[in-house]
Design a protein around this motif. Sequence first.
Motif, PDB file in Angstrom:
ATOM      1  N   GLN A 147      37.463  -8.220  -3.938  1.00  0.00           N
ATOM      2  CA  GLN A 147      37.975  -9.251  -3.034  1.00  0.00           C
ATOM      3  C   GLN A 147      37.149 -10.527  -3.164  1.00  0.00           C
ATOM      4  OE1 GLN A 147      37.711  -6.524   0.465  1.00  0.00           O
ATOM      5  NE2 GLN A 147      39.686  -7.437   1.018  1.00  0.00           N
ATOM      6  N   ILE A 148      37.742 -11.580  -2.669  1.00  0.00           N
ATOM      7  CA  ILE A 148      37.052 -12.867  -2.657  1.00  0.00           C
ATOM      8  C   ILE A 148      37.184 -13.485  -1.270  1.00  0.00           C
ATOM      9  CG2 ILE A 148      37.033 -15.238  -3.589  1.00  0.00           C
ATOM     10  CD1 ILE A 148      38.253 -14.045  -6.186  1.00  0.00           C
ATOM     11  N   ALA A 149      36.037 -13.859  -0.720  1.00  0.00           N
ATOM     12  CA  ALA A 149      36.050 -14.631   0.522  1.00  0.00           C
ATOM     13  C   ALA A 149      35.923 -16.107   0.135  1.00  0.00           C
ATOM     14  CB  ALA A 149      34.902 -14.212   1.428  1.00  0.00           C
ATOM     15  N   PHE A 150      36.608 -16.981   0.853  1.00  0.00           N
ATOM     16  CA  PHE A 150      36.526 -18.409   0.525  1.00  0.00           C
ATOM     17  C   PHE A 150      36.894 -19.219   1.767  1.00  0.00           C
ATOM     18  CE2 PHE A 150      41.114 -19.456   0.185  1.00  0.00           C
ATOM     19  CZ  PHE A 150      41.650 -18.177   0.188  1.00  0.00           C
ATOM     20  N   ARG A 183      43.926 -24.782   4.531  1.00  0.00           N
ATOM     21  CA  ARG A 183      45.388 -24.597   4.438  1.00  0.00           C
ATOM     22  C   ARG A 183      46.032 -24.406   5.803  1.00  0.00           C
ATOM     23  NH1 ARG A 183      45.822 -19.315   0.837  1.00  0.00           N
ATOM     24  NH2 ARG A 183      44.220 -20.471  -0.291  1.00  0.00           N
ATOM     25  N   GLY A 184      45.278 -24.005   6.758  1.00  0.00           N
ATOM     26  CA  GLY A 184      45.829 -23.826   8.108  1.00  0.00           C
ATOM     27  C   GLY A 184      45.619 -25.046   8.974  1.00  0.00           C
ATOM     28  N   GLY A 185      45.078 -26.110   8.412  1.00  0.00           N
ATOM     29  CA  GLY A 185      44.866 -27.333   9.194  1.00  0.00           C
ATOM     30  C   GLY A 185      43.397 -27.620   9.380  1.00  0.00           C
ATOM     31  N   THR A 186      42.594 -26.625   9.583  1.00  0.00           N
ATOM     32  CA  THR A 186      41.146 -26.826   9.682  1.00  0.00           C
ATOM     33  C   THR A 186      40.438 -25.883   8.719  1.00  0.00           C
ATOM     34  OG1 THR A 186      40.917 -25.178  11.446  1.00  0.00           O
ATOM     35  CG2 THR A 186      41.244 -27.463  12.136  1.00  0.00           C
ATOM     36  N   GLN A 187      39.188 -26.187   8.476  1.00  0.00           N
ATOM     37  CA  GLN A 187      38.387 -25.402   7.550  1.00  0.00           C
ATOM     38  C   GLN A 187      38.105 -24.016   8.158  1.00  0.00           C
ATOM     39  OE1 GLN A 187      34.585 -27.223   6.881  1.00  0.00           O
ATOM     40  NE2 GLN A 187      34.660 -26.802   4.696  1.00  0.00           N
ATOM     41  N   GLN A 188      38.608 -22.993   7.494  1.00  0.00           N
ATOM     42  CA  GLN A 188      38.436 -21.617   7.986  1.00  0.00           C
ATOM     43  C   GLN A 188      38.130 -20.689   6.823  1.00  0.00           C
ATOM     44  OE1 GLN A 188      38.324 -20.895  11.136  1.00  0.00           O
ATOM     45  NE2 GLN A 188      39.080 -22.848  11.938  1.00  0.00           N
ATOM     46  N   ILE A 189      37.724 -19.470   7.172  1.00  0.00           N
ATOM     47  CA  ILE A 189      37.382 -18.482   6.140  1.00  0.00           C
ATOM     48  C   ILE A 189      38.561 -17.544   5.922  1.00  0.00           C
ATOM     49  CG2 ILE A 189      35.836 -16.562   5.559  1.00  0.00           C
ATOM     50  CD1 ILE A 189      33.644 -18.030   7.106  1.00  0.00           C
ATOM     51  N   TYR A 190      38.834 -17.271   4.652  1.00  0.00           N
ATOM     52  CA  TYR A 190      39.923 -16.373   4.258  1.00  0.00           C
ATOM     53  C   TYR A 190      39.359 -15.304   3.314  1.00  0.00           C
ATOM     54  CZ  TYR A 190      43.210 -19.864   6.102  1.00  0.00           C
ATOM     55  OH  TYR A 190      43.905 -20.724   6.909  1.00  0.00           O
ATOM     56  N   VAL A 191      40.062 -14.217   3.264  1.00  0.00           N
ATOM     57  CA  VAL A 191      39.732 -13.165   2.298  1.00  0.00           C
ATOM     58  C   VAL A 191      41.009 -12.839   1.527  1.00  0.00           C
ATOM     59  CG1 VAL A 191      39.092 -10.734   2.012  1.00  0.00           C
ATOM     60  CG2 VAL A 191      37.819 -12.161   3.622  1.00  0.00           C
ATOM     61  N   MET A 192      40.867 -12.736   0.203  1.00  0.00           N
ATOM     62  CA  MET A 192      42.046 -12.398  -0.626  1.00  0.00           C
ATOM     63  C   MET A 192      41.604 -11.401  -1.699  1.00  0.00           C
ATOM     64  SD  MET A 192      42.323 -15.865  -2.929  1.00  0.00           S
ATOM     65  CE  MET A 192      40.906 -16.539  -3.769  1.00  0.00           C
ATOM     66  N   GLY A 193      42.568 -10.833  -2.354  1.00  0.00           N
ATOM     67  CA  GLY A 193      42.263  -9.980  -3.485  1.00  0.00           C
ATOM     68  C   GLY A 193      41.629 -10.801  -4.588  1.00  0.00           C
ATOM     69  N   ALA A 194      40.873 -10.157  -5.475  1.00  0.00           N
ATOM     70  CA  ALA A 194      40.194 -10.881  -6.548  1.00  0.00           C
ATOM     71  C   ALA A 194      41.203 -11.582  -7.456  1.00  0.00           C
ATOM     72  CB  ALA A 194      39.331  -9.925  -7.352  1.00  0.00           C
ATOM     73  N   ASP A 195      42.454 -11.115  -7.420  1.00  0.00           N
ATOM     74  CA  ASP A 195      43.494 -11.769  -8.215  1.00  0.00           C
ATOM     75  C   ASP A 195      44.225 -12.849  -7.427  1.00  0.00           C
ATOM     76  OD1 ASP A 195      44.788 -10.219  -6.402  1.00  0.00           O
ATOM     77  OD2 ASP A 195      46.021  -9.114  -7.850  1.00  0.00           O
ATOM     78  N   ARG A 254      34.947 -25.075  13.006  1.00  0.00           N
ATOM     79  CA  ARG A 254      35.258 -24.915  11.582  1.00  0.00           C
ATOM     80  C   ARG A 254      34.268 -23.938  10.951  1.00  0.00           C
ATOM     81  NH1 ARG A 254      34.997 -30.683   9.251  1.00  0.00           N
ATOM     82  NH2 ARG A 254      33.447 -30.921  10.902  1.00  0.00           N
ATOM     83  N   TYR A 255      34.770 -23.163  10.037  1.00  0.00           N
ATOM     84  CA  TYR A 255      33.945 -22.140   9.372  1.00  0.00           C
ATOM     85  C   TYR A 255      33.888 -22.456   7.882  1.00  0.00           C
ATOM     86  CZ  TYR A 255      34.339 -19.223  13.580  1.00  0.00           C
ATOM     87  OH  TYR A 255      34.275 -18.744  14.850  1.00  0.00           O
ATOM     88  N   SER A 256      32.688 -22.252   7.309  1.00  0.00           N
ATOM     89  CA  SER A 256      32.532 -22.542   5.879  1.00  0.00           C
ATOM     90  C   SER A 256      31.471 -21.634   5.266  1.00  0.00           C
ATOM     91  CB  SER A 256      32.152 -24.015   5.677  1.00  0.00           C
ATOM     92  OG  SER A 256      30.940 -24.288   6.352  1.00  0.00           O
ATOM     93  N   THR A 257      31.253 -21.800   3.967  1.00  0.00           N
ATOM     94  CA  THR A 257      30.238 -21.110   3.155  1.00  0.00           C
ATOM     95  C   THR A 257      30.179 -19.593   3.382  1.00  0.00           C
ATOM     96  OG1 THR A 257      28.388 -21.404   4.698  1.00  0.00           O
ATOM     97  CG2 THR A 257      28.815 -23.207   3.145  1.00  0.00           C
ATOM     98  N   PRO A 258      31.280 -18.882   3.230  1.00  0.00           N
ATOM     99  CA  PRO A 258      31.206 -17.431   3.417  1.00  0.00           C
ATOM    100  C   PRO A 258      30.405 -16.768   2.300  1.00  0.00           C
ATOM    101  CG  PRO A 258      33.334 -18.031   2.501  1.00  0.00           C
ATOM    102  CD  PRO A 258      32.617 -19.325   2.789  1.00  0.00           C
ATOM    103  N   VAL A 259      29.510 -15.813   2.704  1.00  0.00           N
ATOM    104  CA  VAL A 259      28.697 -15.080   1.724  1.00  0.00           C
ATOM    105  C   VAL A 259      28.721 -13.597   2.097  1.00  0.00           C
ATOM    106  CG1 VAL A 259      26.479 -14.912   0.541  1.00  0.00           C
ATOM    107  CG2 VAL A 259      27.169 -17.090   1.555  1.00  0.00           C
ATOM    108  N   TRP A 260      29.237 -12.815   1.174  1.00  0.00           N
ATOM    109  CA  TRP A 260      29.364 -11.382   1.431  1.00  0.00           C
ATOM    110  C   TRP A 260      27.995 -10.705   1.321  1.00  0.00           C
ATOM    111  CZ3 TRP A 260      34.986 -10.441   0.510  1.00  0.00           C
ATOM    112  CH2 TRP A 260      35.440  -9.306   1.220  1.00  0.00           C
TER     113      TRP A 260
END
Lengths: 439, 319
Positions: free
Chosen positions: A307-310, A314-326, A339-345
């Motif tokens: 997975q990738i966190a980033f 896209r939702g209007g404000t800076q937020q954290i999302y998680v998606m598949g590595a693809d 606002r949320y930024s710089t996600p680090v697993w």
Amino acid sequence: MKTLSVAARWTMPFVLALWSLLVLTPMAQAKITGTNTQGAVDPIPVAIAPFGNDDVSSTIAGVIANDLGHSGYFSPMDPGSYPEQAGLGAEPTFPNWQQIGAKALVVGGVSQDGGKIKVSFKLYDVAAGQMIIASDVAASPKLARRIAHRVADQIYKAITGFDGYFDTRIVFVDETGGKAERVKKLAIMDQDGFNPRVLPINGSLLLTPRFNPTANEVAFMSYDTGVPRVFIYNIDTNQKEIVGDFQNMSFAPRFSPDGNTIIMSLQSDDGNYSDIIEMNLQTRQTRRVTQGGSINTAPCYSPDGGQIAFESDRGGTQQIYVMGADGSNPQRISFGQGRYSTPVWSPDGKWIAFTKNNAGKFAIGVMKPDGSGERILTEGFHNEGPTWAPNSHVVMFFRETGGENGGAQLFSVDVTGYNEQRIPTPNFGSDPAWSPRLN
Amino acid sequence: MKKGFVSSVIFHAIILIAVMIGLPKVKPFDIQPSEAITVDITNITDNTKLKAQTKTPDKPADKPAPKASETLDKPKPVDKVADKTKQAAEPDKAEPPPPKPEPKPDPTPPPKQADPPPPDQNALSDLLEADQKAIDEQRKQDEIKRKAEEKKKKAEEAKKLAEQKKADDAKKLEAEKKKRKLDMAQLDDLLNKENKDATQALQKKDTAGSPEQANQDVQGEDAALEATIAALVQKKFEKCWDKPPAAIDSGAEVVIGWQMDRNGNVVGQPVVVGGRTDQTFYDVTLRSAIAAVMACQPYSELPKDKFDVWREFEWKFVP
């Protein structure tokens, strides 16, 4: 005769009862039972007996004491209070050490082993009067501090249960000069701030350094090449290489857990958006992971690489999302105020550390990968750029102070939010990246 | 020597004869109560045994008091008592008190026939005399008749009375018999009551005063004391136990046991009793738990006079 018999029959049950009371009761002796879920969280007083009279021995004992003390879980005792000379030869007189309040006692010695130095040590539980561990660590004399870190790692793990993180390094941005013309170079040091050195990389605006988990390499972004670009620098060979020949700005690099892939952001042609791209470091092939229309950046792989966190607006404000590595199934996980930024697993996969900007304050926090359990670890004027220790228990970040003379400094804090410690740097320091455990 | 022997034989023979002749009437009365008591004793003992069995110390808790009374209330022992009592009462039935002889009315003597008057010598005087005689005779006859009727009436009344008395006596006899039966029944009741009392006494002893209850009471007090001690020790551990940070909320748990000496010091080292050995942080939790028990020494707050209560501990540590 009958009268006697009657009396006997009447008396018999009572005699039996009395007998059973006397005989059986001790057998059925009850135990005091109970449960404790509450205990102390105070630092454990630890006495570290001198490892010898020479400088190396003193250094090693000092490094161990410093590591344990800064972890927040130990309170190294003043050697002046020690009741006796304790060494590897004889077992300590535990009541003497109990008397001064020591709960743990480390004794050790340094010896020459071929061209190496060998540190032997024992860790005692003073209250129980028992040895917990005994071990030897050997290495080149120039690595004396690392040997001490290794010893501290073992003591730390034996008492706290966490894997040690003392034999690690930090790469960070070393900031010099006035606020208007700040020079930002990459530097590296031991996790305790010792042995800092600036990496010999040309440029005055080098940012976002990230360790390769499997090699002695650092990926970073440089503004000194016209278009800002991502580079990889090999610490051992001093070699630097550009990652991809993109016309647009590339930034925010991060290695995959296996070190074979690098993921980063690539600015769109119009400069309004950015997408996440992935590059295979062997084949140099790239793949776009997100599909435009918003600013997608600060990607970070999960420890299993699946997975990738980033962060994305896209939702209007800076937020954290998680998606598949693809790039499949992106899900927003941050829903708090701001606002949320710089996600680090985290290396153990249990947490995602982030920077949160809300109501004019910047906080460092953690949340679970599904977005639950958000916890703020520290909050203030400007905190940013979290990075995880390899044991997933300590987070380092930088804190910017305001004003003309203000600047960035490095701090660490437990994932519990306790034990905030400043990490000394020769100059201002920002954007730290914690190395894996050294070999 | 011979003289003495002969006289002794004669003397014993006399006594034997006297006993054989003189004592038979007394004998039933001697036997009666004695046998009844025997029955009583047997049953009380039986019941007591039953009760004792129900309260056997092997399983004191398994058999609550009501069961003991149930055992006693079972019809069997009561029937047994009744049967035996009945048997003991039978001699009475065989020899009821001799009924009073039925009162028979005295046989009324037949009225005497008046003697014929002698022939009249003077006619008028004779006639007058004859009339007078006739009147007198008639009066006599009436008197006799009246007396006879009175006698008859009396006799009838007496007969009635006798019958009544007979009936009363019969009733009395019956009542006496009943009374005897009642007495025996009462005796049974008494026995049963005694048995019940004995049961109740035992039951009472189960709830107050008996060694078992004393034990229970002590156990009750001990339970309270144990809870107090446990709370106290728990509080101590909250200070002495350095929870391994990594094990917090990890699912790790250990159970260790140890013994104390009278001074509140741990004898030897705590030993592992249980826990979740499959957990990652089991080892570090176990070490910390043992250290906590040892670090908390001495447990001098514990009451020395209740050492038997707190000589042994078993404690679970869940970080």
